[in-house]
Design a protein around this motif. Structure first.
Motif, short mmCIF file in Angstrom:
data_model
loop_
_atom_site.label_atom_id
_atom_site.label_comp_id
_atom_site.label_asym_id
_atom_site.label_seq_id
_atom_site.Cartn_x
_atom_site.Cartn_y
_atom_site.Cartn_z
N GLY A 144 0.81 -1.22 0.00
CA GLY A 144 0.00 0.00 0.00
C GLY A 144 0.84 1.27 0.00
N LEU A 145 2.00 1.22 0.64
CA LEU A 145 2.90 2.38 0.67
C LEU A 145 3.75 2.47 -0.59
CD1 LEU A 145 4.13 2.20 4.39
CD2 LEU A 145 2.65 3.96 3.39
N GLY A 146 3.80 1.38 -1.36
CA GLY A 146 4.59 1.39 -2.58
C GLY A 146 6.08 1.40 -2.32
N VAL A 147 6.54 0.49 -1.45
CA VAL A 147 7.97 0.46 -1.12
C VAL A 147 8.69 -0.65 -1.87
CG1 VAL A 147 7.58 1.47 1.16
CG2 VAL A 147 7.63 -1.01 0.94
N ARG A 148 10.00 -0.53 -1.93
CA ARG A 148 10.84 -1.48 -2.64
C ARG A 148 11.18 -2.66 -1.73
NH1 ARG A 148 15.95 1.21 -3.96
NH2 ARG A 148 16.74 0.27 -2.06
N GLY A 149 11.27 -3.82 -2.33
CA GLY A 149 11.72 -5.00 -1.61
C GLY A 149 10.59 -5.80 -1.02
N ALA A 150 10.80 -7.10 -0.95
CA ALA A 150 9.81 -7.99 -0.35
C ALA A 150 9.83 -7.80 1.16
CB ALA A 150 10.13 -9.44 -0.71
N VAL A 151 8.67 -7.61 1.74
CA VAL A 151 8.57 -7.48 3.19
C VAL A 151 8.54 -8.88 3.79
CG1 VAL A 151 7.14 -6.69 5.11
CG2 VAL A 151 7.38 -5.26 3.07
N THR A 152 9.59 -9.18 4.54
CA THR A 152 9.69 -10.47 5.23
C THR A 152 9.97 -10.19 6.70
OG1 THR A 152 12.06 -10.63 4.77
CG2 THR A 152 10.56 -11.67 3.18
N SER A 153 9.86 -11.21 7.51
CA SER A 153 10.10 -11.03 8.93
C SER A 153 11.55 -10.59 9.18
CB SER A 153 9.83 -12.33 9.69
OG SER A 153 10.13 -12.14 11.06
N PRO A 154 11.75 -9.51 9.93
CA PRO A 154 13.11 -9.04 10.21
C PRO A 154 13.72 -9.69 11.45
CG PRO A 154 11.56 -7.44 11.00
CD PRO A 154 10.74 -8.56 10.39
N THR A 155 13.24 -10.87 11.82
CA THR A 155 13.67 -11.50 13.07
C THR A 155 15.18 -11.56 13.22
OG1 THR A 155 11.65 -12.80 13.17
CG2 THR A 155 13.50 -13.60 14.46
N PHE A 156 15.89 -11.94 12.18
CA PHE A 156 17.32 -12.15 12.32
C PHE A 156 18.15 -10.90 12.07
CE2 PHE A 156 15.45 -16.30 11.43
CZ PHE A 156 15.82 -16.94 12.61
N VAL A 157 17.58 -9.90 11.42
CA VAL A 157 18.31 -8.66 11.19
C VAL A 157 17.79 -7.54 12.10
CG1 VAL A 157 18.89 -9.20 8.81
CG2 VAL A 157 16.80 -7.95 9.29
N ILE A 158 16.74 -7.77 12.81
CA ILE A 158 16.06 -6.86 13.73
C ILE A 158 15.31 -5.75 13.00
CG2 ILE A 158 16.26 -5.31 15.71
CD1 ILE A 158 18.54 -7.01 16.73
N ALA A 159 15.89 -5.12 11.98
CA ALA A 159 15.18 -4.05 11.27
C ALA A 159 15.54 -4.05 9.79
CB ALA A 159 15.52 -2.70 11.88
N ARG A 160 14.54 -3.76 8.98
CA ARG A 160 14.73 -3.61 7.54
C ARG A 160 14.12 -2.29 7.11
NH1 ARG A 160 13.73 -9.37 6.87
NH2 ARG A 160 15.61 -10.26 5.96
N VAL A 161 14.82 -1.60 6.22
CA VAL A 161 14.30 -0.37 5.65
C VAL A 161 13.89 -0.66 4.22
CG1 VAL A 161 14.82 2.01 5.00
CG2 VAL A 161 15.78 1.07 7.11
N HIS A 162 12.65 -0.31 3.88
CA HIS A 162 12.13 -0.47 2.53
C HIS A 162 11.89 0.92 1.95
CE1 HIS A 162 11.42 -4.82 3.00
NE2 HIS A 162 11.11 -4.51 4.23
N PRO A 163 12.79 1.40 1.08
CA PRO A 163 12.62 2.74 0.50
C PRO A 163 11.37 2.81 -0.37
CG PRO A 163 14.82 1.86 0.05
CD PRO A 163 13.99 0.74 0.60
N SER A 164 10.80 4.00 -0.46
CA SER A 164 9.63 4.22 -1.30
C SER A 164 10.03 4.18 -2.76
CB SER A 164 8.99 5.57 -0.97
OG SER A 164 7.93 5.84 -1.85
N LEU A 165 9.18 3.59 -3.58
CA LEU A 165 9.39 3.61 -5.03
C LEU A 165 8.82 4.89 -5.66
CD1 LEU A 165 8.55 -0.11 -5.83
CD2 LEU A 165 10.81 0.98 -5.91
N GLY A 166 8.09 5.66 -4.87
CA GLY A 166 7.48 6.89 -5.36
C GLY A 166 7.89 8.05 -4.47
N ASP A 167 6.90 8.87 -4.12
CA ASP A 167 7.20 10.03 -3.28
C ASP A 167 6.71 9.84 -1.84
OD1 ASP A 167 4.51 10.17 -3.78
OD2 ASP A 167 4.51 12.22 -4.54
N GLY A 168 6.33 8.63 -1.48
CA GLY A 168 5.86 8.36 -0.12
C GLY A 168 7.00 8.07 0.84
N PRO A 169 6.67 7.86 2.09
CA PRO A 169 7.71 7.59 3.08
C PRO A 169 8.24 6.16 2.98
CG PRO A 169 5.54 7.43 4.09
CD PRO A 169 5.33 7.88 2.66
N PRO A 170 9.48 5.95 3.40
CA PRO A 170 9.99 4.58 3.49
C PRO A 170 9.29 3.85 4.63
CG PRO A 170 11.67 6.15 4.23
CD PRO A 170 10.48 6.95 3.77
N LEU A 171 9.35 2.53 4.58
CA LEU A 171 8.81 1.69 5.64
C LEU A 171 9.98 1.10 6.41
CD1 LEU A 171 6.53 0.00 7.02
CD2 LEU A 171 6.87 -1.70 5.21
#
Length: 168
Positions: free
Chosen positions: A58-85
């Motif tokens: 819905g936010l239009g971010v890059r990258g597959a959203v998967t559980s960040p359990t082992f990396v603790i945090a993932r940043v998904h940049p916006s593909l448009g002009d919206g905020p990153p997730l």
């Protein structure tokens, strides 16, 4: 999705399947803006990451959203002009906000939508305004897919938000 009875402060939904959980995330994304904190709670396998996948779509971010359990945090940049997730799994974070700051995320949290799984008692100090989403397996569900989702907006940001639009 169907609305369940709720108090004025909360919106409760019955979600029938993982696809509907993802759709709820897509709808919720339309209400979110930079600086929002969404705290997800629920037992393992409740659907927290599935909801976050829908948010990412819905936010239009890059990258597959998967559980960040082992990396603790993932940043998904916006593909448009919206905020990153920023998707955080705080399960292994013990120190809360200090550890969040130590993650050295390459984005400003105030410019991002932050979704935190297992964040209770750990990240509330990020902001007074947050959306709390609690996911429970529905009692008596024989398919193990039906969930009761309770959304509670806290703080001034969510005081006038109409979360009931999510059940449409």
């Amino acid at each position: 999705m169907e609305a369940a009875p709720h108090s004025p402060a909360d919106t409760e939904l019955i979600v029938q399947s993982p696809d509907q959980m993802k759709e709820l995330g897509r709808r919720l994304a339309k209400l979110l803006r930079a600086g929002d904190l969404v705290m997800l709670s629920g037992e393992l396998g409740a659907g927290k990451t599935t909801l976050t996948r829908g948010l990412g779509e819905g936010l239009g971010v890059r990258g597959a959203v998967t559980s960040p359990t082992f990396v603790i945090a993932r940043v998904h940049p916006s593909l448009g002009d919206g905020p990153p997730l920023v998707h955080v799994d705080a399960y292994r974070l013990g120190g809360g906000l200090d550890e969040m700051e130590d993650l050295d995320l390459d984005v400003s949290l105030t410019d991002s939508v932050i979704v935190v799984e297992w964040g209770e008692g750990k990240v509330e100090d990020l902001t007074d305004d947050r959306l709390q989403v609690v996911i429970h397996r529905a009692v008596g569900d024989t398919t193990d897919e039906v969930r009761q989702v309770t959304l509670s907006g806290l703080g001034e940001r969510w005081a006038s938000a109409d979360l009931s639009v999510l059940s449409a």
